[in-house]
Design a protein around this motif. Structure first.
Motif, PDB file in Angstrom:
ATOM      1  N   ALA A 177      43.172  46.852  42.257  1.00 49.24           N
ATOM      2  CA  ALA A 177      43.514  45.619  42.968  1.00 49.24           C
ATOM      3  C   ALA A 177      44.064  45.921  44.356  1.00 49.24           C
ATOM      4  N   ASN A 178      44.884  46.959  44.483  1.00 45.90           N
ATOM      5  CA  ASN A 178      45.491  47.275  45.783  1.00 45.90           C
ATOM      6  C   ASN A 178      44.476  47.859  46.767  1.00 45.90           C
ATOM      7  N   THR A 179      43.526  48.625  46.267  1.00 47.95           N
ATOM      8  CA  THR A 179      42.564  49.284  47.166  1.00 47.95           C
ATOM      9  C   THR A 179      41.387  48.382  47.534  1.00 47.95           C
ATOM     10  N   SER A 180      40.949  47.567  46.586  1.00 49.36           N
ATOM     11  CA  SER A 180      39.758  46.746  46.845  1.00 49.36           C
ATOM     12  C   SER A 180      40.081  45.287  47.139  1.00 49.36           C
ATOM     13  N   GLY A 181      41.308  44.848  46.826  1.00 46.98           N
ATOM     14  CA  GLY A 181      41.648  43.446  47.000  1.00 46.98           C
ATOM     15  C   GLY A 181      41.037  42.546  45.950  1.00 46.98           C
ATOM     16  N   SER A 182      40.558  43.122  44.853  1.00 50.07           N
ATOM     17  CA  SER A 182      39.941  42.367  43.772  1.00 50.07           C
ATOM     18  C   SER A 182      40.906  42.359  42.579  1.00 50.07           C
ATOM     19  N   PHE A 183      41.509  41.187  42.315  1.00 46.92           N
ATOM     20  CA  PHE A 183      42.543  41.069  41.292  1.00 46.92           C
ATOM     21  C   PHE A 183      41.909  40.628  39.979  1.00 46.92           C
ATOM     22  N   LEU A 184      42.005  41.486  38.975  1.00 46.82           N
ATOM     23  CA  LEU A 184      41.322  41.252  37.710  1.00 46.82           C
ATOM     24  C   LEU A 184      42.165  40.470  36.710  1.00 46.82           C
ATOM     25  N   CYS A 185      43.462  40.310  36.971  1.00 43.61           N
ATOM     26  CA  CYS A 185      44.316  39.549  36.064  1.00 43.61           C
ATOM     27  C   CYS A 185      44.383  38.092  36.523  1.00 43.61           C
ATOM     28  N   VAL A 186      45.079  37.253  35.724  1.00 35.64           N
ATOM     29  CA  VAL A 186      45.152  35.827  36.040  1.00 35.64           C
ATOM     30  C   VAL A 186      45.804  35.641  37.409  1.00 35.64           C
ATOM     31  N   TYR A 187      45.535  34.476  38.017  1.00 30.86           N
ATOM     32  CA  TYR A 187      45.912  34.255  39.409  1.00 30.86           C
ATOM     33  C   TYR A 187      47.429  34.255  39.636  1.00 30.86           C
ATOM     34  N   ASN A 188      48.200  33.739  38.675  1.00 30.28           N
ATOM     35  CA  ASN A 188      49.649  33.619  38.899  1.00 30.28           C
ATOM     36  C   ASN A 188      50.405  34.920  38.619  1.00 30.28           C
ATOM     37  N   LEU A 189      49.690  36.012  38.392  1.00 30.56           N
ATOM     38  CA  LEU A 189      50.325  37.308  38.167  1.00 30.56           C
ATOM     39  C   LEU A 189      50.030  38.215  39.367  1.00 30.56           C
ATOM     40  N   ASN A 190      51.084  38.556  40.100  1.00 36.78           N
ATOM     41  CA  ASN A 190      50.912  39.425  41.262  1.00 36.78           C
ATOM     42  C   ASN A 190      50.548  40.839  40.812  1.00 36.78           C
ATOM     43  N   SER A 191      49.876  41.547  41.687  1.00 43.63           N
ATOM     44  CA  SER A 191      49.380  42.879  41.325  1.00 43.63           C
ATOM     45  C   SER A 191      50.523  43.867  41.072  1.00 43.63           C
ATOM     46  N   PHE A 192      51.692  43.719  41.773  1.00 44.15           N
ATOM     47  CA  PHE A 192      52.794  44.682  41.528  1.00 44.15           C
ATOM     48  C   PHE A 192      53.461  44.445  40.183  1.00 44.15           C
ATOM     49  N   ASN A 193      53.171  43.288  39.513  1.00 46.22           N
ATOM     50  CA  ASN A 193      53.730  43.013  38.183  1.00 46.22           C
ATOM     51  C   ASN A 193      52.784  43.432  37.053  1.00 46.22           C
ATOM     52  N   TYR A 194      51.631  44.016  37.387  1.00 45.58           N
ATOM     53  CA  TYR A 194      50.687  44.391  36.345  1.00 45.58           C
ATOM     54  C   TYR A 194      51.309  45.365  35.333  1.00 45.58           C
ATOM     55  N   THR A 195      52.166  46.233  35.831  1.00 41.67           N
ATOM     56  CA  THR A 195      52.766  47.250  34.959  1.00 41.67           C
ATOM     57  C   THR A 195      54.226  46.950  34.610  1.00 41.67           C
ATOM     58  N   GLN A 196      54.745  45.786  35.087  1.00 40.82           N
ATOM     59  CA  GLN A 196      56.160  45.463  34.892  1.00 40.82           C
ATOM     60  C   GLN A 196      56.369  44.480  33.752  1.00 40.82           C
TER      61      GLN A 196
END
Length: 553
Positions: free
Chosen positions: A38-57
């Motif tokens: 998500a950070n390198t390509s700008g393509s977020f695979l999770c639901v829209y209301n979940l920010n990419s930095f919270n994927y692992t939190q």
């Protein structure tokens, strides 16, 4: 969210679908890899209301992100979907996806997925048309017999293959796939139409079999006219190149129409891809453009060939042909007669549009299983429009030749051509149909072998694409290519006889008004007239003998 285990309800996709900017081309095994993607390509695979930095939190992030591992995928044309590339996921995902889209997208996907096959079949049609053109250029009686034998075998073989494929579909049909059901329906229609055409052509070949020698002489006269300007045979190459360019452009615009739409936010913060309804209905306008422009390109070729034949025919010194007659004819066409060609091609388009509408109405009524009278009326109207289309094509060709002779507009040329043909019908009726029929059989042979190649190629991918429409497009394109090549002989033949009619009207064969035609052409027409007179005399003698009792031999 789980492409290897889709949530399916009534063979339709019911799971959450997200919009992403690009598909992961490599397998993602952990949430850290999903976050990095998500950070390198700008393509977020999770639901829209979940920010990419919270994927692992967030503890329940695995429920809001795709099921791990995320398989490698690629974007599939027209469907706007990331298709998994692993074999265990691909088959299930593709089968559900194909049933989840509408018919237009399935047809377009068939064109896109079989584009290499379509291109190869177009090249095959081009090669076959070239072979047929050179066959007619050096025609002999033996070649005509071989040619007719190939026609008969080709027609019977294509019919047999179509019925065999239909039988194979009925015994091995997957009820979950709409593509196979649509392919089976189209195969049945192809088989019925090809059987009817085969029966009609076989009857005509049997009836006209005794005219083969005259047909060979007629084509040899035509070849003598072509020999005065041999570059006429290369004229279809330019037409073919222009048609290829236009068809590629037309298909590209069609694909854009099929995928025109915008992403809209709906309830719950979800984003839904909605097609633009107004633009989606523009394919009717696009279809009209296809017919009119294709007919315009072919009409330009007819006009150029007719102008070249007229220039060479009305030349007193046959041993010294005119310089560059093709370039002269093309320059006159583009400078003075564009309107004539536009009008002629527009008439064909006007006739074809009601035919298409009536065929759509007929198919709609047929599916509803009612309105037998309405179906019958629409079918009769289609037949009438087909006859009108054939008459207008013949009228257009003669109008183009008359325009090349007199320089008049389309309507005046059409009127003058009708007067000339009605006066001299005895010279044309029995001659023109033989040559035109043999040339038409050449076009049928090209279409037969091209369709057979398409059946064999498309049948290997019967599950994942609707290949009936691409095959129909290939058959239509093969006929257009064959027509653009072989219509040179047809156009030269029609132009020769119209020039002959004008020659008879303005000259009498005396030393003051000698004919423009050469002696070989005049002898051929006289021989035809003698045969017609003898046949008419025999018919009259049979009808005048009244009271004669027929006794068995």
């Amino acid at each position: 969210m789980n492409s290897c285990n889709l949530e399916v309800k009534d063979v339709r996709l019911s799971s959450t679908v997200l919009c992403v900017s690009s598909c992961p081309e490599e397998q993602l095994d952990t949430l850290e890899e999903v976050q990095l993607f998500a950070n390198t390509s700008g393509s977020f695979l999770c639901v829209y209301n979940l920010n990419s930095f919270n994927y692992t939190q967030i503890p329940n992030a695995d429920l809001l992100c795709p099921r791990l591992p995320v398989p490698p995928s690629k974007s599939f044309p027209l469907f706007n979907r990331c298709i998994p590339q692993t074999p265990e996921c691909y088959s299930l995902f593709a089968s559900v996806l194909i049933n989840d889209v509408d018919s237009l997208h399935r047809i377009l996907s068939g064109i896109m997925s079989g584009r290499d096959t379509v291109l190869g079949l177009c090249i095959l049609a081009f090669a076959l048309s070239l072979a047929m053109m050179f066959t007619f250029r050096f025609i002999t009686t033996l070649l005509v017999h071989i040619f007719i034998a190939l026609i008969v075998l080709g027609l019977l073989f294509v019919c047999s293959v179509l019925w065999w494929l239909y039988y194979d579909y009925t015994n091995d049909l997957s009820i979950e796939l709409d593509t196979e059901r649509e392919n089976m329906k189209c195969l049945l229609g192809f088989a019925i139409v090809s059987t009817v055409i085969t029966a009609v052509l076989l009857i005509l070949i049997y009836v006209l079999r005794k005219r083969i020698k005259l047909t060979v002489e007629l084509l040899q006269v035509t070849n003598k006219a072509i020999s005065s300007s041999p570059f006429l045979l290369f004229q279809p190459l330019w037409t073919f190149a222009i048609l290829i360019f236009f068809w590629v452009l037309w298909v590209a615009v069609l694909l854009s129409l099929g995928t025109a739409g915008a992403a809209q936010v709906v309830e719950g913060g979800q984003v839904e891809y909605k097609p633009l309804s107004g633009i989606r209905y523009m394919w009717w306008y696009h279809l009209i453009g296809l017919i009119w422009t294709s007919e315009f390109i072919l009409a330009c070729q007819q006009m150029a060939v007719a102008g070249t034949v007229v220039t060479c025919y009305f030349n007193r010194n046959k041993s010294d042909p005119p310089d560059r007659p093709i370039l002269s004819s093309l320059s006159i066409l583009f400078c003075y007669h564009q309107g004539t060609v536009v009008k002629g091609s527009f008439l064909i388009t006007v006739v074809r549009i009601p035919r298409a509408v009536l065929m759509y109405v007929y198919n709609t009524l047929k599916e509803k299983q009612d309105g037998a009278l309405s179906r019958c009326v629409s079918q009769c109207c289609c037949c009438c429009f087909w006859c009108l289309d054939k008459c207008l094509r013949h009228l257009n060709q003669n109008a183009y030749t008359t325009t090349a002779i007199n320089g008049t507009d389309f309507c005046t040329s059409a009127k003058d051509a009708l007067k000339l043909l009605s006066k001299n019908s005895s010279h044309f009726t029995s001659v023109n149909c033989f040559g035109d029929f043999i040339i038409f059989l050449g076009k049928v042979l090209v279409v037969c072998f091209t369709v057979f190649g398409g059946l064999m190629a498309f049948n290997y991918h019967r599950v994942l694409q609707v290949w009936a429409v691409p095959l129909l497009l290939v058959a239509f394109f093969a006929y257009l290519v064959a027509h653009s090549f072989l219509s040179v002989f047809e156009t030269v033949l029609d132009a020769l006889f119209l020039c002959f009619a004008v020659d008879l009207e303005t000259n009498d064969g005396s030393s003051e008004k000698p004919y423009f035609m050469d002696q070989e052409f005049l002898n051929f027409v006289k021989r035809i007239n003698k045969l017609n007179t003898r046949a008419q005399r025999n018919k009259n003698s049979l009808t005048s003998e009244e009271g004669t009792e027929l006794r068995p031999l």
